[in-house]
Design a protein around this motif. Structure first.
Motif, short mmCIF file in Angstrom:
data_model
loop_
_atom_site.label_atom_id
_atom_site.label_comp_id
_atom_site.label_asym_id
_atom_site.label_seq_id
_atom_site.Cartn_x
_atom_site.Cartn_y
_atom_site.Cartn_z
N UNK A 52 0.87 -1.16 0.18
CA UNK A 52 -0.31 0.04 -0.12
C UNK A 52 1.03 1.25 0.05
N UNK A 53 0.33 2.28 -0.37
CA UNK A 53 0.92 3.74 -0.35
C UNK A 53 0.29 4.59 0.30
N UNK A 54 1.25 5.70 0.87
CA UNK A 54 1.02 6.69 1.60
C UNK A 54 1.88 7.83 1.41
N UNK A 55 1.86 8.82 2.19
CA UNK A 55 2.94 9.95 2.21
C UNK A 55 2.95 10.52 3.68
N UNK A 56 4.34 10.71 3.94
CA UNK A 56 4.59 11.38 5.32
C UNK A 56 5.24 12.82 4.97
N UNK A 57 4.87 13.91 5.55
CA UNK A 57 4.97 15.05 5.42
C UNK A 57 5.97 15.63 6.65
N UNK A 58 7.09 16.31 6.17
CA UNK A 58 8.08 16.72 6.96
C UNK A 58 8.00 18.27 6.63
N UNK A 59 8.07 19.06 7.97
CA UNK A 59 7.83 20.46 7.90
C UNK A 59 8.87 21.21 8.88
N UNK A 60 9.59 22.00 8.18
CA UNK A 60 10.77 22.88 8.94
C UNK A 60 10.00 24.31 9.06
N UNK A 83 16.78 10.02 2.45
CA UNK A 83 17.77 10.89 3.00
C UNK A 83 17.42 12.39 2.31
N UNK A 84 17.22 13.46 2.86
CA UNK A 84 16.69 14.73 2.51
C UNK A 84 17.04 15.90 3.30
N UNK A 85 17.27 17.12 2.81
CA UNK A 85 17.33 18.24 3.50
C UNK A 85 16.07 18.95 3.27
N UNK A 86 15.50 19.61 4.52
CA UNK A 86 14.58 20.65 4.72
C UNK A 86 14.71 21.94 4.83
N UNK A 87 14.67 22.76 3.63
CA UNK A 87 15.13 24.17 3.70
C UNK A 87 14.11 25.08 4.69
N UNK A 88 14.64 25.93 5.13
CA UNK A 88 13.92 26.60 6.31
C UNK A 88 12.33 27.15 5.63
N UNK A 89 11.37 26.86 6.26
CA UNK A 89 9.92 27.84 5.85
C UNK A 89 9.33 26.44 4.99
N UNK A 90 9.82 25.30 4.83
CA UNK A 90 9.07 24.63 3.92
C UNK A 90 8.49 23.14 4.33
N UNK A 91 7.64 22.65 3.54
CA UNK A 91 7.32 21.25 3.80
C UNK A 91 7.48 20.55 2.46
N UNK A 92 8.19 19.13 2.97
CA UNK A 92 8.39 18.27 2.06
C UNK A 92 7.53 16.95 2.36
N UNK A 93 7.12 16.50 1.16
CA UNK A 93 6.26 15.30 1.53
C UNK A 93 6.80 14.42 0.45
N UNK A 94 7.06 12.92 1.34
CA UNK A 94 7.87 11.87 0.95
C UNK A 94 6.71 10.56 0.87
N UNK A 95 6.45 10.14 -0.41
CA UNK A 95 5.72 8.85 -0.54
C UNK A 95 6.38 7.51 -0.07
N UNK A 96 5.73 6.85 0.45
CA UNK A 96 6.35 5.81 0.87
C UNK A 96 5.36 4.30 0.44
N UNK A 97 5.80 3.28 0.66
CA UNK A 97 5.23 2.03 0.36
C UNK A 97 5.22 1.15 1.74
#
Length: 281
Positions: A52-60, A83-97
């Motif tokens: 199954x698929x979903x997405x996790x949200x990482x917020x800086x 592995x990723x870098x979160x710039x200031x003031x951003x939200x990054x969404x990472x899909x996963x299974x």
């Protein structure tokens, strides 16, 4: 069945306004949470092995970039980018299974920053196993004092089996035991060996039938034929004929002797009385 894990894109959203508070957030300004509508945790449901698929949200929400690595505890999870870098003031969404395990479980997605701070998001996994009731009777053997057999639960639900036993000889029924609940509980996939007591005839060709039933309309039947006598088991069609002939000879001889004791005068036999020795090979 498990499907191939698809390579999913990574979405980076630059926030022009203030970022709303998110789950698993800390004082250092970054957080991890399920993407989309407000959810305290992930929930996945499917058959064992389903991907199954979903997405996790990482917020800086801070003013400095944050380097984050992703992993999972207690489940088979594949991230589009671990592995990723979160710039200031951003939200990054990472899909996963995530692969649904064989049983219900609670796992965690773990996000760890380079400074050692960690965020964990629960993942509740429900395995939807189809309900199948199936029972088989196997390896039936006839002995002089017992009948041995095996019961196998080939379904996905526990069973409390019942058993009926019937046996016929060459001249009619020898045993007719009504169905009764056995003192065993069969777990899914389990196998158990049991036995039924009985007083087998001294000389006969018997056919034994075992009928096993359980709740939900489960039923299976097994039959076995065997020769019973001082020589042991009789195999093959020739054994059936020989055993039958010997048994009839014994019973006819007994009838002649009973008539003699009542004063009857039977005709003289034209041949010697049959001998049992060597009658069956």
């Amino acid at each position: 069945m498990p499907s191939a894990v698809r390579v999913l894109g990574l979405t980076l959203l630059t926030l022009l306004a203030a970022v709303p508070a998110a789950h698993a957030a800390g004082d250092d300004g970054w957080s991890a949470a399920p993407a989309g509508e407000a959810r305290p945790s992930f929930y996945a449901e499917g058959g064992p092995g389903t991907v199954l698929e979903d997405t996790v949200s990482l917020t800086n929400r801070g003013r400095a970039p944050v380097d984050v690595s992703l992993r999972a505890e207690g489940a088979e999870v594949t991230f589009a980018d671990a592995r990723l870098r979160l710039p200031p003031g951003t939200r990054t969404e990472v899909p996963f299974t995530v692969t649904v395990p064989a049983h219900d479980a609670t796992a965690r997605l773990v996000a760890r920053a380079s400074d050692g701070t960690t965020r964990r998001v629960p993942v509740h996994l429900r395995a939807t196993v189809p309900t199948v009731a199936a029972l088989t009777v196997e390896h039936v053997r006839v002995h002089a004092d017992r009948i041995t057999y095996e019961l196998v639960n080939r379904g996905t639900t526990p069973l409390a089996p019942r058993l009926a036993v019937h046996a016929d000889g060459l001249l009619g029924p020898l045993l007719d035991r009504a169905p009764r609940t056995l003192p065993v509980a069969l777990a899914p996939g389990s196998r158990t060996e049991l036995s039924e007591p009985w007083d087998g005839p001294a000389l006969d060709r018997v056919e034994v039938r075992l009928t096993a039933t359980a709740a939900g309309g489960v039923r299976d039947e097994a039959r076995v034929s065997a020769g019973v006598g001082p020589w042991g088991a009789v195999a093959g069609g020739a054994g059936v004929v020989a055993a039958g002939g010997a048994l009839l000879a014994v019973r006819r001889l007994s009838a002649v002797r009973r008539r003699g004791r009542r004063g009857a005068t039977p005709a003289e036999p034209s041949c010697p009385e049959p001998e049992l020795t060597g009658a069956v090979s």
